[in-house]
Scaffold this motif. Structure first.
Motif, PDB file in Angstrom:
ATOM      1  N   LEU A  44      88.437  10.153  -4.524  1.00 14.99           N
ATOM      2  CA  LEU A  44      89.746  10.588  -4.024  1.00 14.99           C
ATOM      3  C   LEU A  44      89.807  10.633  -2.501  1.00 14.99           C
ATOM      4  CD1 LEU A  44      90.787  13.408  -6.540  1.00 14.99           C
ATOM      5  CD2 LEU A  44      91.460  10.997  -6.512  1.00 14.99           C
ATOM      6  N   GLU A  45      88.708  11.065  -1.859  1.00 13.84           N
ATOM      7  CA  GLU A  45      88.751  11.184  -0.399  1.00 13.84           C
ATOM      8  C   GLU A  45      88.950   9.832   0.291  1.00 13.84           C
ATOM      9  OE1 GLU A  45      84.343  11.599  -1.679  1.00 13.84           O
ATOM     10  OE2 GLU A  45      86.309  12.365  -2.315  1.00 13.84           O
ATOM     11  N   SER A  46      88.654   8.741  -0.421  1.00 16.16           N
ATOM     12  CA  SER A  46      88.829   7.415   0.177  1.00 16.16           C
ATOM     13  C   SER A  46      90.302   7.030   0.320  1.00 16.16           C
ATOM     14  CB  SER A  46      88.098   6.362  -0.667  1.00 16.16           C
ATOM     15  OG  SER A  46      86.717   6.611  -0.707  1.00 16.16           O
ATOM     16  N   TYR A  47      91.193   7.729  -0.385  1.00 17.82           N
ATOM     17  CA  TYR A  47      92.626   7.438  -0.297  1.00 17.82           C
ATOM     18  C   TYR A  47      93.306   8.278   0.792  1.00 17.82           C
ATOM     19  CZ  TYR A  47      91.770   5.254  -4.836  1.00 17.82           C
ATOM     20  OH  TYR A  47      91.286   4.466  -5.846  1.00 17.82           O
ATOM     21  N   THR A  48      92.596   9.266   1.311  1.00 16.80           N
ATOM     22  CA  THR A  48      93.189  10.135   2.321  1.00 16.80           C
ATOM     23  C   THR A  48      93.301   9.417   3.660  1.00 16.80           C
ATOM     24  OG1 THR A  48      91.057  11.071   2.978  1.00 16.80           O
ATOM     25  CG2 THR A  48      92.226  12.183   1.189  1.00 16.80           C
ATOM     26  N   GLY A  49      94.191   9.936   4.500  1.00 13.07           N
ATOM     27  CA  GLY A  49      94.339   9.367   5.828  1.00 13.07           C
ATOM     28  C   GLY A  49      95.786   9.271   6.259  1.00 13.07           C
ATOM     29  N   LYS A  50      95.971   8.623   7.400  1.00 13.16           N
ATOM     30  CA  LYS A  50      97.314   8.435   7.964  1.00 13.16           C
ATOM     31  C   LYS A  50      97.787   7.022   7.681  1.00 13.16           C
ATOM     32  CE  LYS A  50      97.952   8.232  12.502  1.00 13.16           C
ATOM     33  NZ  LYS A  50      98.123   8.669  13.915  1.00 13.16           N
ATOM     34  N   TYR A  51      99.026   6.923   7.203  1.00 18.50           N
ATOM     35  CA  TYR A  51      99.647   5.637   6.892  1.00 18.50           C
ATOM     36  C   TYR A  51     100.916   5.514   7.728  1.00 18.50           C
ATOM     37  CZ  TYR A  51      96.561   5.642   2.791  1.00 18.50           C
ATOM     38  OH  TYR A  51      95.471   5.670   1.955  1.00 18.50           O
ATOM     39  N   GLU A  52     101.203   4.314   8.205  1.00 21.48           N
ATOM     40  CA  GLU A  52     102.360   4.141   9.087  1.00 21.48           C
ATOM     41  C   GLU A  52     103.210   2.950   8.683  1.00 21.48           C
ATOM     42  OE1 GLU A  52     101.299   3.974  13.191  1.00 21.48           O
ATOM     43  OE2 GLU A  52     101.071   6.149  13.375  1.00 21.48           O
ATOM     44  N   HIS A  53     104.516   3.097   8.944  1.00 27.39           N
ATOM     45  CA  HIS A  53     105.475   2.003   8.829  1.00 27.39           C
ATOM     46  C   HIS A  53     106.184   1.907  10.170  1.00 27.39           C
ATOM     47  CE1 HIS A  53     109.187  -0.122   7.715  1.00 27.39           C
ATOM     48  NE2 HIS A  53     108.506  -0.599   6.688  1.00 27.39           N
ATOM     49  N   GLU A  54     106.376   0.711  10.682  1.00 28.58           N
ATOM     50  CA  GLU A  54     106.926   0.561  12.025  1.00 28.58           C
ATOM     51  C   GLU A  54     108.307   1.185  12.186  1.00 28.58           C
ATOM     52  OE1 GLU A  54     107.211  -3.539  13.011  1.00 28.58           O
ATOM     53  OE2 GLU A  54     108.466  -4.064  11.288  1.00 28.58           O
ATOM     54  N   MET A  55     109.099   1.227  11.120  1.00 26.02           N
ATOM     55  CA  MET A  55     110.428   1.823  11.209  1.00 26.02           C
ATOM     56  C   MET A  55     110.453   3.247  10.676  1.00 26.02           C
ATOM     57  SD  MET A  55     114.148   0.447   9.892  1.00 26.02           S
ATOM     58  CE  MET A  55     114.008   0.831   8.151  1.00 26.02           C
ATOM     59  N   TYR A  56     109.868   3.466   9.504  1.00 19.65           N
ATOM     60  CA  TYR A  56     109.995   4.763   8.840  1.00 19.65           C
ATOM     61  C   TYR A  56     109.003   5.808   9.321  1.00 19.65           C
ATOM     62  CZ  TYR A  56     113.133   2.350   5.653  1.00 19.65           C
ATOM     63  OH  TYR A  56     114.174   1.631   5.117  1.00 19.65           O
ATOM     64  N   GLY A  57     107.982   5.402  10.047  1.00 21.89           N
ATOM     65  CA  GLY A  57     107.091   6.376  10.647  1.00 21.89           C
ATOM     66  C   GLY A  57     105.843   6.664   9.835  1.00 21.89           C
ATOM     67  N   LEU A  89     122.766  -5.992   7.589  1.00 17.19           N
ATOM     68  CA  LEU A  89     121.591  -5.159   7.368  1.00 17.19           C
ATOM     69  C   LEU A  89     121.631  -4.467   6.012  1.00 17.19           C
ATOM     70  CD1 LEU A  89     121.327  -3.385  10.841  1.00 17.19           C
ATOM     71  CD2 LEU A  89     119.989  -5.330  10.027  1.00 17.19           C
ATOM     72  N   SER A  90     120.460  -4.250   5.430  1.00 14.46           N
ATOM     73  CA  SER A  90     120.373  -3.376   4.270  1.00 14.46           C
ATOM     74  C   SER A  90     120.558  -1.937   4.755  1.00 14.46           C
ATOM     75  CB  SER A  90     119.020  -3.542   3.577  1.00 14.46           C
ATOM     76  OG  SER A  90     117.964  -3.256   4.477  1.00 14.46           O
ATOM     77  N   ARG A  91     120.549  -0.978   3.851  1.00 15.68           N
ATOM     78  CA  ARG A  91     120.942   0.375   4.234  1.00 15.68           C
ATOM     79  C   ARG A  91     119.918   1.086   5.110  1.00 15.68           C
ATOM     80  NH1 ARG A  91     124.964   3.017  -0.030  1.00 15.68           N
ATOM     81  NH2 ARG A  91     124.539   4.784   1.327  1.00 15.68           N
ATOM     82  N   GLY A  92     118.663   1.068   4.742  1.00  9.65           N
ATOM     83  CA  GLY A  92     117.651   1.737   5.561  1.00  9.65           C
ATOM     84  C   GLY A  92     117.876   3.226   5.716  1.00  9.65           C
ATOM     85  N   ASP A  93     118.466   3.866   4.707  1.00 11.74           N
ATOM     86  CA  ASP A  93     118.870   5.265   4.847  1.00 11.74           C
ATOM     87  C   ASP A  93     117.709   6.243   4.993  1.00 11.74           C
ATOM     88  OD1 ASP A  93     121.625   4.890   4.848  1.00 11.74           O
ATOM     89  OD2 ASP A  93     121.773   4.931   2.669  1.00 11.74           O
TER      90      ASP A  93
END
Length: 505
Positions: free
Chosen positions: A422-435, A144-148
């Protein structure tokens, strides 16, 4: 530069033990430490390190334990042999020792599958999940890579970190090569409750710290609250060494959460040099100590290693220890590094000799400079100014980094504008591991929030890329790029040097 005036006119050190002459040794103590104090103090000034502590063990005796400099830049409280530092990844060998105790008791075997003790534990590859052993966890060969960033300053518990590691993709084949991996050591410590019904924290305190008399050693930053003799971490911010927050890495536990002082660490060294014995009592069997200190995974020497240490022919990893030859001796050591702190523990078993260095600054090779100065002198190696050599390399690297930063600035397309409001860039972003990460519009400016401490305003860099300057200046700054879909809407946020987050809301 007030701290260096302080070093010059008011260097306060604390000598714990009186001078001992060891019969039959190659050196008396006076010879061993000749010129060492001056070398340390000069090197501290050169590297701009406020405080440092050193303890040395020989023939089962602590022959030297001393502090240098101050706990916090700009203040006068001295570092002593009792001053507490984060020992970071030198925790790993302690975790290996704890598992070794269970091996001695017949409750665990080095080649048992991890899922025997953590049945819910899962990696991305089902084959590796099934075949991964205790041994694999302890010698950095998981593939595995580090994923720290999964644990680093995150709000995830230890169990949640281990649950999410199933999303970490392999960087190379299982057992094919050395690849440093903190999360696997966390898994190693979290097996202990399934065998003993005690947490890793309670087990290591009861079975290791208490028998060794390590009364100032703990596994949580919470235990430091209200204590006086505690070092403050320092880091370089905008080219100036400054005090920074004490890192809370309790969630990485058995991989790097121990805090200690050199007086306590010297007892840990005595036990390791004694083959598992301490003051006539067996802490570990000689067989377990031998296995822990046996090469398990080969570490390839890089070109810099070969230039700096021509007498070093091989390197390997045992269980929580790095192993190498140096000047004809087996060297067992490990470094530790967390925000604002560095550590190194060194054992030379054939000489019954070892030492520990703890310091309150990061981004430095001062600990290596002092370590090789001591080893060379003790083993009769050639006289070298390791500090000057390593500092030269560090400054060359700093110059390269500045050149890369300048290149990045020069290549910036300043006349461009964002594709969207600018408001078009707002919001919630997710990564399956990092949250989860959130982009918000505050006072007409975008702000990025990721876990409690990663918060900072974003300014337009070029095109659909923004630069975030973190409120916590130890994090520096990063570039954040947004990707648009076929419909012209934002679908992804790419954090340069980290990962990609999908927009979900």
């Amino acid at each position: 530069m007030e701290v260096y005036m302080l070093f010059r006119f008011r260097v306060v050190s604390y000598l714990v033990l009186s001078v001992l002459c060891i019969a039959g040794s190659a050196y008396g103590q006076a010879e061993l430490f000749k010129g060492l104090n001056d070398y340390i103090l000069k090197s501290m000034r050169d590297w701009e390190t406020p405080g440092l502590a050193l303890a040395v063990v020989r023939n089962d005796s602590v022959i030297f334990a001393r502090g240098y400099g101050v706990r916090k830049k700009g203040e006068t409280a001295p570092v002593t042999a009792k001053t507490i530092f984060a020992i970071a990844s030198t925790t790993k060998a302690m975790t290996a020792a704890c598992l070794g105790m269970l091996v001695d008791e017949g409750k665990l075997k080095w080649d048992d599958p991890v899922t025997k003790y953590l049945p819910w534990f899962q990696l991305s590859d089902p084959y590796v999940t099934r075949e991964l052993t205790v041994r694999d966890l302890l010698c950095h060969r998981s593939g595995l890579s580090r994923g720290d960033n999964l644990w680093y300053l995150s709000s995830y518990t230890r169990e949640e970190v281990l649950r999410r590691v199933r999303f970490l993709k392999p960087a190379w084949s299982f057992r094919s090569r050395y690849g440093y991996q903190n999360i696997m050591f966390l898994a190693a410590g979290e097996m202990i409750p399934s065998v003993t019904s005690k947490s890793w924290d309670d087990f290591i305190a009861d079975r290791l710290f208490k028998p060794l008399g390590m009364t100032k050693t703990s596994t949580s930053v919470k235990s430091l609250s209200g204590l006086d003799d505690v070092a403050t971490p320092h880091d370089r911010i905008d080219t100036v060494m400054q005090p920074v927050r004490w890192p809370n890495f309790d969630n990485v536990g058995s991989a790097g959460a121990v805090n200690s002082c050199v007086e306590d660490m010297a007892q840990w060294i005595r036990m390791n040099l004694g083959g598992g014995m301490y003051r006539g009592k067996k802490i570990l069997s000689a067989d377990v100590v031998k296995e822990i200190q046996t090469p398990q995974t080969i570490i390839r020497l890089d070109s810099l290693d070969q230039v700096l240490r021509p007498s070093n022919h091989f390197a390997a990893y045992g269980f929580g220890w790095t192993l190498r030859d140096y000047l004809g001796r087996k060297l067992i050591q490990h470094d530790g590094a967390l925000d604002g702190m560095r550590a190194r523990v060194v054992l030379i078993p054939e000489e019954k000799f070892g030492f520990v260095i703890l310091m309150n600054s990061s981004n430095t090779n001062l600990h290596a400079s002092i370590a090789y100065r001591i080893i060379d002198h003790y083993l009769g190696g050639p006289v070298r100014d390791w500090s000057s050599e390593l500092l030269k390399i560090a400054k060359e690297q700093e110059a390269k980094n500045r050149a890369e930063e300048k290149k990045q600035i020069d290549e910036r397309a300043r006349e461009t504008k964002p594709s969207l409001p600018l408001e078009s860039y707002t919001g919630k972003y997710e990564h399956e591991m990092y949250g989860e990460a959130n982009v918000q519009l505050e006072g007409g400016q975008l702000t990025l929030r990721y876990f409690p401490l990663y918060v900072g305003p974003m300014t337009h860099w070029h095109y659909d890329t923004f630069q975030v300057v973190w409120d916590d200046r130890t994090f520096g700054k990063d570039l954040i790029s947004f990707t648009l879909g076929a419909d012209g809407k934002v679908i992804e946020m790419r954090w340069q040097g980290f990962t990609e987050f999908k927009k979900v809301k």
